[in-house]
Design a protein around this motif. Structure first.
Motif: not given
Length: 144
Positions: A46, A50, A54, A59, A62, A105, A115-116
């Protein structure tokens, strides 16, 4: 010595006609690489998703789902040729599975911070090609 501008003008005009599609094609390939290529991933969890989402500017807003392929550019490009097979309308599926990380997402606002959740594995990938270059990632199919 006198030289006619006619031949030079003709070469210049032909250059304007031929160059733009090539530049556009290269831009689509570069965008494909930015969105879907990462030869040397770090972690594939994760936190990896993220960070890379980015860094690659995916993003704002998102992006719901994005897959990164972990292999060489040449191996991915080869799907457009001998290492891929026709799939649906104008797509190619890889003949062999690739190591991938898919970032999804995890809900909330479509605005950053995003947040992924990461899922990783080996999958056959489906891409769109133009003139032998990958320009679109369509999907990945789990290697069963």
């Amino acid at each position: 010595m006198s030289m006619s501008l006619g031949p030079l003008l003709l070469v210049f005009v032909l250059g304007l006609v031929v160059i733009p599609p090539t530049l556009a094609e290269n831009e689509r390939y570069k965008k494909f690489l930015t969105q879907h290529y990462d030869a040397h991933p770090g972690g594939r969890d994760d936190r990896y998703c993220n960070k890379i989402m980015d860094e690659r500017e995916l993003t704002s807003p998102c992006k719901e789902v994005n897959t990164f392929v972990h292999d060489t550019k040449n191996n991915i490009k080869a799907i457009c040729g001998e290492k891929g097979s026709p799939y649906g309308d104008d797509l190619r599926i890889s003949n062999n599975p690739f190591q991938v990380t898919t970032c999804k997402h995890s809900g909330g606002s479509p605005r950053p911070p995003c947040e992924y959740r990461a899922s990783k594995g080996f999958r056959y990938i489906v891409i769109g090609c133009e003139d032998g270059w990958p320009v679109h990632f369509d999907e990945s199919i789990i290697n069963a």
